[in-house]
Scaffold this motif. Sequence first.
Motif, mmCIF file in Angstrom:
data_model
loop_
_atom_site.group_PDB
_atom_site.id
_atom_site.type_symbol
_atom_site.label_atom_id
_atom_site.label_comp_id
_atom_site.label_asym_id
_atom_site.label_seq_id
_atom_site.Cartn_x
_atom_site.Cartn_y
_atom_site.Cartn_z
ATOM 1 N N VAL C 44 -50.724 -50.127 -94.804
ATOM 2 C CA VAL C 44 -49.629 -49.154 -94.905
ATOM 3 C C VAL C 44 -49.959 -47.911 -94.075
ATOM 4 N N LEU C 45 -51.173 -47.394 -94.233
ATOM 5 C CA LEU C 45 -51.602 -46.211 -93.478
ATOM 6 C C LEU C 45 -51.496 -46.458 -91.974
ATOM 7 N N LYS C 46 -51.937 -47.639 -91.564
ATOM 8 C CA LYS C 46 -51.950 -47.996 -90.143
ATOM 9 C C LYS C 46 -50.523 -48.046 -89.578
ATOM 10 N N GLN C 47 -49.612 -48.683 -90.329
ATOM 11 C CA GLN C 47 -48.240 -48.821 -89.829
ATOM 12 C C GLN C 47 -47.508 -47.481 -89.816
ATOM 13 N N ILE C 48 -47.683 -46.685 -90.861
ATOM 14 C CA ILE C 48 -47.016 -45.375 -90.884
ATOM 15 C C ILE C 48 -47.550 -44.511 -89.752
ATOM 16 N N SER C 49 -48.850 -44.625 -89.510
ATOM 17 C CA SER C 49 -49.420 -43.812 -88.446
ATOM 18 C C SER C 49 -48.946 -44.296 -87.067
ATOM 19 N N ALA C 50 -48.623 -45.588 -86.961
ATOM 20 C CA ALA C 50 -48.035 -46.094 -85.709
ATOM 21 C C ALA C 50 -46.636 -45.507 -85.507
ATOM 22 N N VAL C 51 -45.858 -45.408 -86.578
ATOM 23 C CA VAL C 51 -44.522 -44.795 -86.470
ATOM 24 C C VAL C 51 -44.666 -43.336 -86.056
ATOM 25 N N GLN C 52 -45.644 -42.637 -86.632
ATOM 26 C CA GLN C 52 -45.876 -41.237 -86.256
ATOM 27 C C GLN C 52 -46.221 -41.119 -84.773
ATOM 28 N N GLY C 53 -47.005 -42.061 -84.277
ATOM 29 C CA GLY C 53 -47.321 -42.069 -82.853
ATOM 30 C C GLY C 53 -46.070 -42.240 -82.006
ATOM 31 N N ALA C 54 -45.173 -43.128 -82.434
ATOM 32 C CA ALA C 54 -43.920 -43.344 -81.701
ATOM 33 C C ALA C 54 -43.076 -42.070 -81.712
ATOM 34 N N LEU C 55 -43.018 -41.399 -82.860
ATOM 35 C CA LEU C 55 -42.237 -40.153 -82.951
ATOM 36 C C LEU C 55 -42.850 -39.056 -82.073
ATOM 37 N N ALA C 57 -44.443 -39.556 -79.302
ATOM 38 C CA ALA C 57 -44.087 -39.908 -77.922
ATOM 39 C C ALA C 57 -42.636 -39.514 -77.636
ATOM 40 N N ILE C 58 -41.749 -39.679 -78.632
ATOM 41 C CA ILE C 58 -40.353 -39.279 -78.454
ATOM 42 C C ILE C 58 -40.271 -37.753 -78.295
ATOM 43 N N ASN C 59 -40.990 -37.033 -79.121
ATOM 44 C CA ASN C 59 -41.007 -35.570 -79.001
ATOM 45 C C ASN C 59 -41.532 -35.129 -77.633
ATOM 46 N N ASP C 60 -42.539 -35.825 -77.124
ATOM 47 C CA ASP C 60 -43.043 -35.511 -75.783
ATOM 48 C C ASP C 60 -41.953 -35.713 -74.729
ATOM 49 N N ARG C 61 -41.168 -36.767 -74.926
ATOM 50 C CA ARG C 61 -40.076 -37.064 -73.993
ATOM 51 C C ARG C 61 -39.042 -35.934 -73.994
ATOM 52 N N VAL C 62 -38.676 -35.473 -75.189
ATOM 53 C CA VAL C 62 -37.695 -34.384 -75.308
ATOM 54 C C VAL C 62 -38.275 -33.099 -74.712
ATOM 55 N N LEU C 63 -39.529 -32.864 -75.001
ATOM 56 C CA LEU C 63 -40.208 -31.673 -74.518
ATOM 57 C C LEU C 63 -40.245 -31.655 -72.989
ATOM 58 N N ARG C 64 -40.537 -32.792 -72.406
ATOM 59 C CA ARG C 64 -40.591 -32.912 -70.960
ATOM 60 C C ARG C 64 -39.226 -32.565 -70.348
ATOM 61 N N ALA C 65 -38.144 -33.093 -70.950
ATOM 62 C CA ALA C 65 -36.792 -32.784 -70.468
ATOM 63 C C ALA C 65 -36.503 -31.292 -70.615
ATOM 64 N N HIS C 66 -36.924 -30.749 -71.739
ATOM 65 C CA HIS C 66 -36.715 -29.335 -72.042
ATOM 66 C C HIS C 66 -37.435 -28.456 -71.021
ATOM 67 N N ILE C 67 -38.685 -28.802 -70.747
ATOM 68 C CA ILE C 67 -39.466 -28.035 -69.767
ATOM 69 C C ILE C 67 -38.850 -28.138 -68.380
ATOM 70 N N ARG C 68 -38.474 -29.347 -67.995
ATOM 71 C CA ARG C 68 -37.891 -29.541 -66.669
ATOM 72 C C ARG C 68 -36.663 -28.670 -66.499
ATOM 73 N N ASP C 69 -35.809 -28.683 -67.524
ATOM 74 C CA ASP C 69 -34.582 -27.904 -67.476
ATOM 75 C C ASP C 69 -34.880 -26.414 -67.335
ATOM 76 N N HIS C 70 -35.859 -25.949 -68.090
ATOM 77 C CA HIS C 70 -36.212 -24.534 -68.014
ATOM 78 C C HIS C 70 -36.792 -24.176 -66.650
ATOM 79 N N VAL C 71 -37.614 -25.063 -66.115
ATOM 80 C CA VAL C 71 -38.254 -24.776 -64.828
ATOM 81 C C VAL C 71 -37.215 -24.753 -63.707
#
Lengths: 95, 95, 95, 95
Positions: C44-55, C57-71
């Motif tokens: 259970v710990l392993k799978q939940i932590s895998a979902v957290q890793g996916a989230l 990565a998604i936040n990094d994706r949004v952040l990258r778009a956000h930074i690009r737009d600001h730059v």
Amino acid sequence: MPDRHLHLDPETRTEVVRRLKSAKGHLEGVLNMLEDPGVYCVDVLKQISAVQGALSAINDRVLRAHIRDHVTTAAQRGDAERIVEELMEALKYKL
Amino acid sequence: MPDRHLHLDPETRTEVVRRLKSAKGHLEGVLNMLEDPGVYCVDVLKQISAVQGALSAINDRVLRAHIRDHVTTAAQRGDAERIVEELMEALKYKL
Amino acid sequence: MPDRHLHLDPETRTEVVRRLKSAKGHLEGVLNMLEDPGVYCVDVLKQISAVQGALSAINDRVLRAHIRDHVTTAAQRGDAERIVEELMEALKYKL
Amino acid sequence: MPDRHLHLDPETRTEVVRRLKSAKGHLEGVLNMLEDPGVYCVDVLKQISAVQGALSAINDRVLRAHIRDHVTTAAQRGDAERIVEELMEALKYKL
């Protein structure tokens, strides 16, 4: 001897001191690096984050000793709920 | 002047040096604490985690200077994609 | 159009939706796993932590778009200090 | 019964299922939010980071059950070193 389980065993203490001195040396290296006015931001970030990694490893070492002590004394101490609380309290400092 | 945007500005550098010295002092305090054979595990975890918090705050400070530099020079530099890559690279060291 | 730089561009939005659906599917898998009374804690710990890793990565994706737009809009917007504040604000959600 | 200490107790399992369903509902809310083309980056980051917080709390709940089980069975099981290894393994998934 009351609360022996909350103390750091001598072997871990020696090891932690050794590693903390090394982390301190690393920090001194970052301070030297910062005497150069041309220092790069990313190099500073990289080195500080390396020190943080070393400190995390030290905390893991202390945590491991703490858990071992709790596990091995659990039978004598008996109060499982309190032992679990103490371990969860220690985990708050795991970064 | 090439790559000026990758350097740490003087004000941030002074501030970072000041805070790193304070973090080093804190580490020395932990080392002193560890001279007591009766030191508590949780106190060691707590103090090391406080130093980690200080280092994270320092990294945020460097990151902020880094971002400001990239944002203010973006227009002259032009290459948005490379600027974004540099910022994302720096974020890898944000703990 | 005011504040366009704060919106998510269509390409990133599509990508983020796709990845969030996948994370949701992963969470549903963990829920299925939990119907088995013999499920292991560590799984259970392993799978939940895998979902957290996916989230993350998604936040990094949004952040990258956000930074690009600001730059890319920094030159038109001009107010570097506010842009830096907005980026630092977004970084608070980077786990 | 072999390895009973590695299973999730029924009460924790029920609680974890309830909370995971709530986290899944939260994720569905983020997906709805993303149907609006004018959605703000920072709102997406904030909501995803809230889901991550919920998942961390769930992992803490599983970890707590895991630790309790290990502590209460330590006396019967005897092998402290292996118990410590199992707990440290579980901690790898604590984010």
